[in-house]
Design a protein around this motif. Structure first.
Motif, short mmCIF file in Angstrom:
data_model
loop_
_atom_site.label_atom_id
_atom_site.label_comp_id
_atom_site.label_asym_id
_atom_site.label_seq_id
_atom_site.Cartn_x
_atom_site.Cartn_y
_atom_site.Cartn_z
N LEU A 1 0.84 -1.19 0.00
CA LEU A 1 0.00 0.00 0.00
C LEU A 1 0.88 1.24 0.00
O LEU A 1 1.92 1.27 0.65
CB LEU A 1 -0.90 0.03 1.24
CG LEU A 1 -1.94 -1.08 1.38
CD1 LEU A 1 -2.66 -0.95 2.72
CD2 LEU A 1 -2.94 -1.06 0.23
N THR A 2 0.42 2.26 -0.70
CA THR A 2 1.14 3.53 -0.64
C THR A 2 0.87 4.18 0.71
O THR A 2 -0.07 3.78 1.43
CB THR A 2 0.66 4.49 -1.75
OG1 THR A 2 -0.70 4.86 -1.49
CG2 THR A 2 0.80 3.86 -3.14
N GLU B 1 -2.66 5.48 0.71
CA GLU B 1 -3.65 4.41 0.88
C GLU B 1 -3.73 3.97 2.33
O GLU B 1 -4.83 3.75 2.86
CB GLU B 1 -3.30 3.22 -0.03
CG GLU B 1 -3.50 3.52 -1.50
CD GLU B 1 -2.88 2.50 -2.43
OE1 GLU B 1 -3.18 2.56 -3.64
OE2 GLU B 1 -2.09 1.64 -1.97
N LEU C 1 -10.35 5.37 -3.20
CA LEU C 1 -9.80 5.10 -4.53
C LEU C 1 -10.86 5.31 -5.61
O LEU C 1 -10.57 5.85 -6.69
CB LEU C 1 -9.24 3.67 -4.60
CG LEU C 1 -7.99 3.43 -3.76
CD1 LEU C 1 -7.65 1.94 -3.74
CD2 LEU C 1 -6.81 4.25 -4.24
N LYS D 1 -9.13 6.75 -8.95
CA LYS D 1 -7.93 5.90 -9.04
C LYS D 1 -8.40 4.47 -9.32
O LYS D 1 -8.08 3.53 -8.60
CB LYS D 1 -7.12 6.01 -7.75
CG LYS D 1 -6.60 7.42 -7.53
CD LYS D 1 -5.74 7.54 -6.31
CE LYS D 1 -5.31 9.01 -6.18
NZ LYS D 1 -4.08 9.16 -5.45
N GLU E 1 -7.81 2.27 -11.73
CA GLU E 1 -6.86 1.21 -12.06
C GLU E 1 -6.27 0.60 -10.78
O GLU E 1 -6.19 -0.62 -10.65
CB GLU E 1 -5.74 1.76 -12.95
CG GLU E 1 -4.82 0.70 -13.48
CD GLU E 1 -3.80 1.25 -14.45
OE1 GLU E 1 -2.65 0.77 -14.41
OE2 GLU E 1 -4.13 2.14 -15.25
N ARG E 2 -5.91 1.45 -9.83
CA ARG E 2 -5.34 0.95 -8.58
C ARG E 2 -6.40 0.21 -7.76
O ARG E 2 -6.13 -0.85 -7.19
CB ARG E 2 -4.75 2.11 -7.76
CG ARG E 2 -4.21 1.71 -6.41
CD ARG E 2 -3.10 0.68 -6.50
NE ARG E 2 -2.51 0.47 -5.18
CZ ARG E 2 -1.83 -0.59 -4.83
NH1 ARG E 2 -1.58 -1.55 -5.70
NH2 ARG E 2 -1.35 -0.69 -3.61
N GLU F 1 -6.86 -3.12 -9.27
CA GLU F 1 -5.69 -3.94 -8.97
C GLU F 1 -5.82 -4.55 -7.57
O GLU F 1 -5.59 -5.74 -7.37
CB GLU F 1 -4.43 -3.07 -9.06
CG GLU F 1 -3.14 -3.77 -8.72
CD GLU F 1 -1.96 -2.81 -8.73
OE1 GLU F 1 -1.00 -3.05 -7.96
OE2 GLU F 1 -1.97 -1.81 -9.47
N LEU F 2 -6.23 -3.73 -6.60
CA LEU F 2 -6.41 -4.23 -5.23
C LEU F 2 -7.56 -5.23 -5.15
O LEU F 2 -7.45 -6.25 -4.47
CB LEU F 2 -6.63 -3.08 -4.26
CG LEU F 2 -5.43 -2.17 -3.99
CD1 LEU F 2 -5.82 -1.06 -3.02
CD2 LEU F 2 -4.23 -2.94 -3.49
#
Length: 137
Positions: free
Chosen positions: A68-69, A72, A109, A114, A116-117, A120-121
């Motif tokens: 995770l960023t 995030e 998100l 966001k 795409e992210r 992805e998650l």
């Protein structure tokens, strides 16, 4: 219209949106797998969307260094630390709060576009749940 800073929204509002968006993605995923009966869909969906499942997934994400960023992780903590006046029917307070953090992250998100992210998650989550189900067989 001016761009909103969704990072300023309170955790429970983010979780409200995140709960709905994650549920839709899971429903799409299950129908895509061929589940069609409502009772079968509901039962299978709980493996992905219950507070227990979301708490498990969040702990797994956190355990992977750099997964995770920082942003995030902050959105997760915003939801986890929010004062909720409700609780899950089938989960303890800690599990419920971690799950709320998970939903808050998904809501952020989504609202911040966001996509795409987020996808992805969510894909990672579906694979993790499927792998866990395989381990129990």
């Amino acid at each position: 219209m001016t761009e909103k800073n969704w990072a300023l929204l309170n955790g429970l509002a983010l979780a409200y949106v995140g709960d709905a968006i994650y549920e839709v993605y899971i429903r799409d995923y299950l129908v895509g797998l061929g589940y069609t009966k409502p009772s079968q869909l509901h039962k299978t969906a709980t493996h992905f969307v219950s507070a227990k499942a979301q708490s498990f997934l969040m702990h797994e994400m956190i355990a992977i260094e750099g997964f995770l960023t920082e942003e995030e992780f902050v959105m997760y903590k915003r939801g986890r630390n929010s004062k909720s006046y409700t609780s899950a029917k089938n989960a303890d307070v800690t599990t419920y709060r971690v799950a709320t953090g998970f939903e808050s992250l998904m809501g952020y998100l989504h609202l911040a576009k966001k996509t795409e992210r987020m996808e992805e998650l969510i894909h990672w989550c579906t694979q993790k749940v499927e792998d866990t189900k395989d381990d129990k067989r």
